[in-house]
Scaffold this active site. Structure first.
Site, short mmCIF file in Angstrom:
data_model
loop_
_atom_site.label_atom_id
_atom_site.label_comp_id
_atom_site.label_asym_id
_atom_site.label_seq_id
_atom_site.Cartn_x
_atom_site.Cartn_y
_atom_site.Cartn_z
CB SER A 1 -0.90 0.02 1.23
OG SER A 1 -1.66 -1.16 1.29
CD GLU B 1 -3.30 -9.98 2.43
OE1 GLU B 1 -2.99 -9.79 1.23
OE2 GLU B 1 -3.41 -9.07 3.25
C1 LIG Z 1 -4.15 -1.71 10.47
C2 LIG Z 1 -3.77 -1.83 9.03
C3 LIG Z 1 -2.70 -2.62 8.66
C4 LIG Z 1 -2.31 -2.72 7.32
N1 LIG Z 1 -1.17 -3.44 7.01
C5 LIG Z 1 -0.69 -3.39 5.74
C6 LIG Z 1 0.57 -3.98 5.40
O1 LIG Z 1 1.24 -4.59 6.25
N2 LIG Z 1 1.05 -3.85 4.14
C7 LIG Z 1 0.35 -3.20 3.17
O2 LIG Z 1 0.80 -3.13 2.06
N3 LIG Z 1 -0.85 -2.63 3.44
C8 LIG Z 1 -1.39 -2.70 4.71
N4 LIG Z 1 -2.59 -2.09 5.00
C9 LIG Z 1 -3.26 -1.29 3.97
C10 LIG Z 1 -4.57 -1.86 3.51
O3 LIG Z 1 -4.35 -2.90 2.64
C11 LIG Z 1 -5.38 -0.69 2.89
O4 LIG Z 1 -5.83 0.10 3.95
C12 LIG Z 1 -6.54 -1.17 2.06
O5 LIG Z 1 -6.08 -1.69 0.87
C13 LIG Z 1 -7.52 -0.04 1.75
O6 LIG Z 1 -6.88 1.06 1.19
P1 LIG Z 1 -7.07 2.54 1.75
O7 LIG Z 1 -6.89 2.48 3.21
O8 LIG Z 1 -6.22 3.43 0.98
O9 LIG Z 1 -8.60 2.88 1.49
P2 LIG Z 1 -9.24 3.28 0.08
O10 LIG Z 1 -8.83 2.34 -0.94
O11 LIG Z 1 -9.02 4.73 -0.14
O12 LIG Z 1 -10.77 3.02 0.39
C14 LIG Z 1 -11.61 3.93 1.09
C15 LIG Z 1 -13.02 3.37 1.07
O13 LIG Z 1 -13.47 3.27 -0.28
C16 LIG Z 1 -13.91 1.96 -0.54
N5 LIG Z 1 -13.70 1.67 -1.94
C17 LIG Z 1 -12.55 1.79 -2.65
N6 LIG Z 1 -12.74 1.42 -3.91
C18 LIG Z 1 -14.04 1.04 -4.01
C19 LIG Z 1 -14.84 0.52 -5.07
N7 LIG Z 1 -14.34 0.34 -6.28
N8 LIG Z 1 -16.14 0.24 -4.80
C20 LIG Z 1 -16.65 0.42 -3.56
N9 LIG Z 1 -15.94 0.90 -2.53
C21 LIG Z 1 -14.64 1.20 -2.76
C22 LIG Z 1 -13.11 1.10 0.39
O14 LIG Z 1 -13.74 -0.14 0.61
C23 LIG Z 1 -13.09 1.95 1.63
O15 LIG Z 1 -14.30 1.80 2.33
C24 LIG Z 1 -3.03 -2.02 6.32
C25 LIG Z 1 -4.12 -1.24 6.70
C26 LIG Z 1 -4.52 -1.14 8.03
C27 LIG Z 1 -5.70 -0.29 8.37
#
Ligand SMILES: Cc1cc2nc3c(=O)[nH]c(=O)nc-3n(C[C@H](O)[C@H](O)[C@H](O)COP(=O)(O)OP(=O)(O)OC[C@H]3O[C@@H](n4cnc5c(N)ncnc54)[C@H](O)[C@@H]3O)c2cc1C
Lengths: 377, 398
Positions: free
Chosen positions: B129, B244
C-alpha cells in the site's frame, strides 16, 4: 409545535460554535489528549466566561438556562468539536445535584463552579454496579456529629481535577434499594480519600475513588438522609440528554468528514464517492442522523416532565442513538479506509467519542430494557 | 457427508493439545487472552517453538519444510492454537512471501530466504500500500529504475504492519511507467538496512504503533532481489493475495473470542444476576454463535475443496466478509459486556506495573473493538470483496 431554537439558545449555539471553531481545532485537541491533565484549564476558563457553564443552570440557581433544550444545544456543539472537557461532570452532575438538593450554604459553591474556578465530580458508580443507579454498597455510618464513609467508587470522571466530590453512600436499606441512599460533599483533600487516576480511551481522565473511613460533618450531607435517589435519577436523565446531544454533534462531524472524504479521495481514477456502494451507505448515515436529531429533541423536551414520561423518552433516545451511533462511527471509519484508523486523524477521536457515550448512564441494551419496562408500566 | 472427526483426526487433535499443553507457557497464553501486545521477543520465541516441532509452516510443500497435513488437520491445528490462546503466526514471511518464492522465485532465492523464514532470522513486512494506492493497488507509484546491477528505488509505502520489527520488506514497485498499470509492476525484496530507508511509526486509534510509513530515497537494491520476471509483479501479487484471503475467515480467533466473551459475561453482574443470563445480552451472544457455527462449516467446506485442488475464488471473498463481520461483532459485544470499565485506557495498566483498573478482562476490550475495525479495511476491503463476488457471479449469469 415549533422546532426553532429561541433567540437566546440560537445565540448560545452561535457563540459556542464560533468559539470552538476558533479555539478547539484538531491540533489543540490532540495536545489536550496528550496532556497529563487531560483537559485545558485555559479553555475551561474561557468557556466559563462565555457563560457555557451558566447555561446549564436555571436563573434561580445562578445561571440562565438549565432546561433540557439548553443542555442539548450546548452538548451538540461540544460533541461536534469533540470536546473532552468535563462539562457533564462538573456542571450537570456535580453542580446540578448541589443546585437541586443543597442548602444555601452548600449552594455558595456554585458561584465558583459557574465561574469556572471549581471542578466537581460525581462519585456514584461502583465496581459491580454497571449502569444500575440504585446499586450502592458504599456505607455512611453516623459517629457522633460525623458521618464515616467507606467503599470504592468506579470510573469517577474528573475526580482528580475536582475540588469537591459528591459521593453517594448508603445510610439504610439493602444494596439495590432506592431508599437509603444519601449524597455527601467530600473535599478532595479529605483524610482517607484515595484516587487512582488514569486516562480514558476517548479522552479525559477518571479515577477509582477509595474511601477508607472518610469522616465528614453531618452538614456535608446534600438533602435529606437516605432520600437522594430521585435527584440522582433526575440528574442521570439530564446526563443522558447531554450524552445523546453530544453523540448527535459528533455524528454530524463524522458524516461531514466522511462526505468530504468521499468527494476528495480518489481510487480507480475517480472520487470514491462516485461508487454507488458507498453512496448508499452515506445516504443511510444521513437518514440515521435525522432520526438521532429527533430522538434528542424528544429526550430534551421531556426532561422536565414526571419521571415515568421523562425516562421513557430518554430510554428511547439512548437506545436509538446507541444503535445509530455505532452504525455511523463504524461506517464512517470504513468508508475512509486506513486513514481513519490513525490516532491523529480527527474522525478517530470523533468515532471514539460516539461509541464511548454508550458506556455512561446506560448502554443501548440497558435503555432497551428500561423502555420495555417503562412502556409496560 | 460426515461431520465427525475420524479416529486419526482425533488422535491428531490430542497430539496438538499435548504439544500446546507442554510448550505454550501460561504467561504467553495469558497475554494473548487478555489482548496484550506481545512484542518481537515473544513472537520470536513462539516461532522458534513451532519450528522446532516442525509445525511452523503447515501450508508449505514438504520439500521446503512443510508438514503435509490434510485440510482437516490444518483446521484442527488452527482451532486448537486459537482456543489455547497461542500467539498468532506473523504471516508476512510464512504465508505471504513464501508461497510466491516457492512458485516464482529463483533456486538461489528459495535456498537463501526460505530457511531464514523458518528459523526466524528474517522478519518480513509487506510493502504494497501507498498513500495514493490502497484499494486501487495497481496505481502504486514507488518506482525502481535499473542502474547497472541495481534497481534504484524511490517512493513511499504506508500501513506497513510491524515494519518496526522487520529486517526485510517485499515490495511492489513500478518498473515501467509507460504501459498499462498492471503491466509495469515488479516484485522486489529489499533489505531494510539498505541506506535511504526510513521507517516512521503511525499510531493507530487505540494508541498502538502497529503500522508504519516507509520512505525510500535512492535505495540501491541488487537485481538478484527481483522475484520472477520484471513487470510481472502483479501476477505474483495476485497469487499472494489469494493466500492472504484464505486465512481471513479467522474461525479460530472468533471461537477464542467467543469463549472469552462468555467468561466475561458470566463474571459481570447486571441487576444482581450474571450478565450471561440477561435475555438481551444472551440473545446477542446466541446470534453471533449461531453465525459462527455455520461459518466454521463453510470454512471447512472451502478448505476441503482447496485440498482437492479447487482453488478458492469468490469463496475466499465470502469468507473474508463474513469472518470479519463475526469477529467485529464479538469485539462489540465484549466492549458492551465490560460496561463502564470499558472506558479506562488500559495501556498503562497493561504495560506497566500498575494494578489493573477494573476486572482483568475489561482492560483491552474497547481498544480491541476499535483496532479490529481494520479487519474490514485491509486484505482487500469488504467493499472490494463484495465487488469481486458480484462481478464473478453476475458475470457468469450475464
Ligand atoms: C491496520 C492496518 C494494517 C495494514 N497493514 C498493511 C501492510 O502490512 N502492508 C500493506 O501493504 N498494506 C497494509 N494495510 C493497507 C490496507 O491494505 C489498505 O488500507 C486497504 O487496501 C484499503 O486502502 P485505503 O486504506 O487506501 O482505502 P481506500 O482504498 O481509499 O478506500 C476507502 C473506502 O473506499 C472503498 N472503496 C474503494 N474502492 C471502491 C470501489 N471500487 N467500490 C466500492 N468501494 C470502494 C473502500 O472499501 C473503503 O471503504 C493495512 C491497513 C490497516 C488499516
Amino acid at each position: 409545535m415549533n422546532f426553532e431554537l429561541t433567540e437566546e439558545r440560537q445565540m448560545l449555539q452561535d457563540t459556542l460554535r464560533r468559539f470552538l471553531a476558533d479555539r478547539y481545532d484538531t491540533k489543540t485537541r490532540n495536545e489536550i489528549l496528550e496532556s497529563d491533565a487531560g483537559l485545558s484549564a485555559d479553555i475551561w476558563g474561557q468557556m466559563a466566561e462565555l457563560g457555557i457553564i451558566g447555561a446549564m443552570f436555571t436563573e434561580d440557581q445562578g445561571g440562565f438556562g438549565g432546561t433540557g433544550f439548553d443542555l442539548a444545544v450546548v452538548f451538540e456543539e461540544l460533541g461536534r468539536a469533540g470536546v473532552v472537557e468535563p462539562f457533564l461532570d462538573t456542571a450537570i452532575l456535580g453542580g446540578g445535584l448541589i443546585a437541586a438538593l443543597g442548602t444555601d450554604a452548600q449552594k455558595a459553591l456554585l458561584d465558583d463552579v459557574i465561574g469556572g474556578t471549581h471542578h466537581l465530580a460525581f462519585a456514584h458508580g461502583e465496581p459491580t454496579s454497571r449502569y444500575d443507579l440504585s446499586q450502592v454498597q458504599t456505607t455512611a455510618t453516623a459517629n457522633g456529629d460525623q458521618i464515616v464513609l467507606n467503599g470504592r467508587k468506579a470510573v469517577v470522571i474528573n475526580a482528580e481535577a475536582a475540588g469537591t466530590l459528591i459521593v453517594s453512600a448508603r445510610e439504610s436499606g439493602g444494596v439495590g434499594d432506592e431508599a437509603g441512599i444519601s449524597l455527601f460533599l467530600v473535599s478532595a483533600d479529605a483524610d482517607g480519600l484515595d484516587l487512582m487516576g488514569y486516562p480514558m480511551l476517548s479522552g479525559g481522565r477518571a479515577a477509582e475513588v477509595m474511601l477508607n473511613d472518610v469522616s465528614v460533618p453531618v452538614s456535608a450531607r446534600l438533602g435529606a438522609a437516605g432520600k437522594a435517589y430521585p435527584a440522582i435519577a433526575e440528574r442521570a436523565a439530564a446526563a443522558s440528554v447531554a450524552l445523546a446531544a453530544e453523540a448527535l454533534g459528533a455524528m454530524e462531524t463524522a458524516t461531514r468528514l466522511t462526505g468530504e472524504y468521499l468527494m476528495t479521495r480518489k481510487q480507480f481514477g475517480r472520487p470514491i464517492g462516485t461508487f454507488q456502494a458507498l453512496q448508499h451507505r452515506f445516504s443511510d448515515l444521513l437518514i440515521e442522523l435525522e432520526q438521532v436529531r429527533s430522538a434528542v429533541i424528544n429526550a430534551a423536551g421531556h426532561l422536565e416532565r414526571e419521571a415515568q414520561v421523562r425516562d421513557l423518552n430518554i430510554a428511547a433516545a439512548r437506545n436509538l442513538i446507541g444503535r445509530a451511533g455505532r452504525l455511523v462511527a463504524e461506517d464512517a471509519i470504513q468508508m475512509h479506509g486506513g486513514i481513519a484508523m490513525t490516532q491523529e486523524y480527527e474522525l478517530a477521536h470523533i468515532a471514539k467519542r460516539i461509541i464511548m457515550t454508550d458506556h455512561r448512564f446506560g448502554d443501548t441494551d440497558y435503555h432497551l430494557e428500561r423502555f420495555i419496562a417503562l412502556s409496560a408500566a | 457427508m460426515d461431520l465427525s472427526y475420524s479416529p486419526e483426526d482425533i488422535a491428531f487433535r490430542d497430539e496438538v493439545r499435548a504439544f500446546l499443553d507442554a510448550k505454550l507457557s501460561p504467561e504467553m497464553s495469558g497475554k494473548v487472552r487478555n489482548g496484550q501486545e506481545l512484542g518481537k521477543a515473544a513472537h520470536d520465541e513462539w516461532h522458534t517453538i513451532l519450528n522446532e516441532q516442525g509445525w511452523l509452516a503447515p501450508n508449505w510443500p514438504s520439500e521446503y519444510g512443510g508438514c503435509e497435513w490434510n485440510a482437516v488437520q490444518k483446521h484442527i491445528f488452527e482451532m486448537e492454537c486459537a482456543q489455547a490462546n497461542a500467539p498468532r503466526i506473523i504471516p508476512f514471511g510464512l504465508t505471504m512471501l513464501a508461497p510466491v518464492l516457492q512458485k516464482f522465485g529463483s533456486d538461489a532465492q528459495k535456498a537463501y530466504y526460505l530457511p531464514r523464514i523458518l528459523s526466524g532470522e528474517d522478519w518480513w513486512c509487506q510493502g504494497y500500500s501507498e498513500p495514493g494506492a490502497g484499494s486501487d493497488l495497481a496505481s502504486l507509484k514507488t518506482k525502481a529504475v535499473r542502474d547497472g546491477d541495481h534497481y534504484v528505488v524511490n517512493g513511499q509505502k504506508t500501513w506497513t504492519t510491524l515494519g518496526q520489527y522487520a529486517n526485510w520488506i517485499f515490495c511492489l514497485v513500478r518498473t515501467d511507467p509507460d504501459v498499462k498499470q498492471q503491466e509495469g509492476i515488479s516484485f522486489l525484496l529489499i533489505d531494510m538496512d539498505t541506506p535511504g530507508i526510513e521507517v516512521r511509526p503511525i499510531i493507530l486509534l487505540d494508541g498502538t504503533p502497529e503500522v508504519n510509513e516507509i520512505w525510500f530515497t535512492d535505495v540501491r537494491v541488487p537485481v538478484e532481489n527481483l522475484v520472477g520476471e520484471e513487470n510481472k509483479g502483479w501476477t505474483y501479487a495476485k497469487y499472494l493475495l489469494t493466500h492472504e484471503r484464505t486465512n481471513t475467515a479467522g474461525v479460530g480467533y472468533s471461537q477464542a473470542g467467543l469463549s472469552a466473551l462468555k467468561r466475561m459475561a458470566r463474571a459481570e453482574v447486571s441487576n444482581g444476576r450474571p450478565l450471561i443470563e440477561n435475555p438481551h445480552f444472551a440473545a446477542r451472544l446466541a446470534q453471533v454463535e449461531i453465525e459462527l457455527m455455520a461459518m466454521a462449516t463453510t470454512n471447512l467446506r472451502i478448505v476441503s475443496m482447496a485440498a482437492v485442488g479447487q482453488a478458492p475464488g469468490v469463496e475466499a471473498s465470502m469468507l473474508k466478509v463474513k469472518g470479519t463481520i463475526i469477529r467485529q461483532e464479538i469485539n462489540d459485544l465484549a466492549r458492551r459486556a465490560a460496561g463502564p470499565y470499558a472506558m479506562p485506557f488500559a495501556s498503562e495498566s497493561v504495560e506497566g506495573d500498575n494494578a489493573p483498573i477494573g476486572p482483568d478482562y475489561a482492560g483491552p476490550v474497547a481498544a480491541q473493538y476499535f483496532n479490529n475495525r481494520k479487519l474490514s479495511i485491509f486484505a482487500g476491503s469488504n467493499e472490494i470483496q463484495r465487488g469481486i463476488i458480484a462481478k464473478v457471479k453476475l458475470g457468469a449469469m450475464g
